[in-house]
Design a protein around this motif. Sequence first.
Motif, short mmCIF file in Angstrom:
data_model
loop_
_atom_site.label_atom_id
_atom_site.label_comp_id
_atom_site.label_asym_id
_atom_site.label_seq_id
_atom_site.Cartn_x
_atom_site.Cartn_y
_atom_site.Cartn_z
N ALA A 23 0.83 -1.21 0.00
CA ALA A 23 0.00 0.00 0.00
C ALA A 23 0.86 1.26 0.00
CB ALA A 23 -0.93 -0.01 1.20
N SER A 24 1.87 1.30 0.86
CA SER A 24 2.74 2.47 0.96
C SER A 24 3.47 2.72 -0.35
CB SER A 24 3.76 2.27 2.09
OG SER A 24 3.11 2.04 3.32
N ARG A 25 4.00 1.66 -0.94
CA ARG A 25 4.74 1.81 -2.19
C ARG A 25 3.83 2.32 -3.31
NH1 ARG A 25 9.77 -0.79 -2.56
NH2 ARG A 25 10.36 -1.90 -0.66
N ASP A 26 2.60 1.84 -3.34
CA ASP A 26 1.69 2.27 -4.40
C ASP A 26 1.27 3.72 -4.22
OD1 ASP A 26 0.50 1.03 -6.82
OD2 ASP A 26 -1.36 1.76 -5.93
N HIS A 27 1.07 4.14 -2.97
CA HIS A 27 0.77 5.56 -2.73
C HIS A 27 1.90 6.44 -3.28
CE1 HIS A 27 -2.86 5.03 -0.46
NE2 HIS A 27 -2.28 4.41 0.55
N THR A 28 3.15 6.00 -3.07
CA THR A 28 4.30 6.75 -3.54
C THR A 28 4.28 6.90 -5.06
OG1 THR A 28 5.61 5.93 -1.67
CG2 THR A 28 6.83 6.85 -3.52
N ARG A 29 3.88 5.83 -5.75
CA ARG A 29 3.81 5.88 -7.22
C ARG A 29 2.67 6.75 -7.72
NH1 ARG A 29 5.18 0.25 -6.81
NH2 ARG A 29 2.97 -0.29 -6.67
N ARG A 30 1.54 6.73 -7.04
CA ARG A 30 0.33 7.35 -7.58
C ARG A 30 0.11 8.79 -7.17
NH1 ARG A 30 -0.90 3.33 -11.27
NH2 ARG A 30 -0.66 1.31 -10.24
N LEU A 31 0.66 9.22 -6.05
CA LEU A 31 0.21 10.47 -5.45
C LEU A 31 0.55 11.70 -6.30
CD1 LEU A 31 -1.19 11.90 -3.21
CD2 LEU A 31 0.89 11.77 -1.82
N LEU A 32 1.79 11.86 -6.73
CA LEU A 32 2.15 13.06 -7.49
C LEU A 32 1.40 13.15 -8.82
CD1 LEU A 32 5.97 13.43 -6.74
CD2 LEU A 32 4.06 14.72 -5.77
N PRO A 33 1.27 12.06 -9.59
CA PRO A 33 0.45 12.16 -10.81
C PRO A 33 -1.00 12.53 -10.53
CG PRO A 33 1.86 10.22 -10.92
CD PRO A 33 1.99 10.77 -9.53
N LEU A 34 -1.57 12.04 -9.43
CA LEU A 34 -2.95 12.40 -9.10
C LEU A 34 -3.06 13.88 -8.72
CD1 LEU A 34 -4.30 9.34 -7.08
CD2 LEU A 34 -5.02 10.10 -9.35
N ILE A 35 -2.07 14.40 -8.02
CA ILE A 35 -2.08 15.82 -7.68
C ILE A 35 -2.07 16.66 -8.95
CG2 ILE A 35 -0.72 17.69 -6.65
CD1 ILE A 35 0.13 15.68 -4.47
N GLN A 36 -1.22 16.29 -9.90
CA GLN A 36 -1.18 17.03 -11.17
C GLN A 36 -2.50 16.89 -11.92
OE1 GLN A 36 1.42 19.12 -12.12
NE2 GLN A 36 -0.24 19.77 -13.47
N GLN A 37 -3.11 15.71 -11.84
CA GLN A 37 -4.39 15.49 -12.53
C GLN A 37 -5.48 16.41 -12.00
OE1 GLN A 37 -5.79 11.39 -12.70
NE2 GLN A 37 -7.92 12.08 -12.75
N VAL A 38 -5.59 16.54 -10.67
CA VAL A 38 -6.66 17.40 -10.13
C VAL A 38 -6.37 18.87 -10.39
CG1 VAL A 38 -7.42 15.73 -8.39
CG2 VAL A 38 -5.73 17.44 -7.78
N LEU A 39 -5.10 19.24 -10.40
CA LEU A 39 -4.76 20.63 -10.75
C LEU A 39 -5.19 20.92 -12.19
CD1 LEU A 39 -1.24 20.93 -9.10
CD2 LEU A 39 -3.25 22.29 -8.48
N ASP A 40 -4.89 19.98 -13.09
CA ASP A 40 -5.28 20.16 -14.49
C ASP A 40 -6.80 20.20 -14.63
OD1 ASP A 40 -2.61 20.15 -15.18
OD2 ASP A 40 -2.59 18.05 -15.83
#
Length: 345
Positions: free
Chosen positions: A47-64
């Motif tokens: 779970a921790s490793r997957d959060h690390t992979r997904r979080l920054l792209p999701l932040i950019q997605q919601v900003l866009d």
Amino acid sequence: MRVLGIETSCDETGVAIYDTERGLLADALYSQVAMHAEYGGVVPELASRDHTRRLLPLIQQVLDDAGMSRHELDAIAYTAGPGLVGALMVGASTAHGMARALDLPVLGVHHMEGHLMAPMLEDSAPDFPFVALLVSGGHTQLVEVQGLGRYRLLGESVDDAAGEAFDKAAKMLGLAYPGGPQVAALAETGDPTRFRFPRPMTDRPGLDFSFSGLKTHTLTTLRQLEQANQLDEQARADVARAFEEAVVDTLVIKCRRALDDTGLKRLVMAGGVSANARLRERLALEAEKRGARVFYPRGRFCTDNGAMIALAGALRLLAGERDEVGLMKAVPRWPMERLEAPASP
């Protein structure tokens, strides 16, 4: 105030932007269910490793999606607990790193307070005060809510949470993880009259819950059917229906008592199990009998999500609360009754 909300407490990576004047601007969620299903439950390290992979792209997605740059954010809120400590640290470190880089205020939010506030994302939002049923994989609680941070615990599970019981029942029935939706789907074809399972702790006063005995009763019933060579698909559906009915009845009975004890006319339901259609239907009927009303968030905001964290964080940030940037909080066990109301409204 435009608040970026980050949720990484368990097996869903949620990000959202909430504007205190315009409402929810954008939200995105990545569920790890498929990854954990192979193991029959959440594996914390994965779970921790997957959060690390997904979080920054999701932040950019919601900003866009919101048509914003990160420099247009006014604050950042993140889930500080309760939850898996490694998963919490991913969100905390990201939030504090962004707050440092962008010179923004940052605030750690209580995960269950986020669930409490989730119905306020809807057009028809409840006013304070209300009774809240928080029902998820990790928590089953009844709370009297007088305002933000003004909570009185009325009752809670003394063992398994309702969502956890659903997951364990699903495993006994040979169903995939997560168990709640799987058991509910199987129960649709079950005969409600074939079995009657116990309604734990409803034969005594009080608002506490217990689902461990119900889990044991389910296992015993399945073993008896198997030994009698009667455990076919219909029998499995009948057991699923009896289990679901018992959980729903128990929750409804306790909610009815809570409304009667407090005299309140508003009931908020939040958490993953609140998406259960039978539970929603039964609670609506009970509330109507008492001249009360039930509020709950739309389906995608019942489970863990960034929108509820952005909203809960925004409410406290507006009241002047701030954390020291760099002083990250990750609190695996954090009783909600320890929360305090903001110093200013």
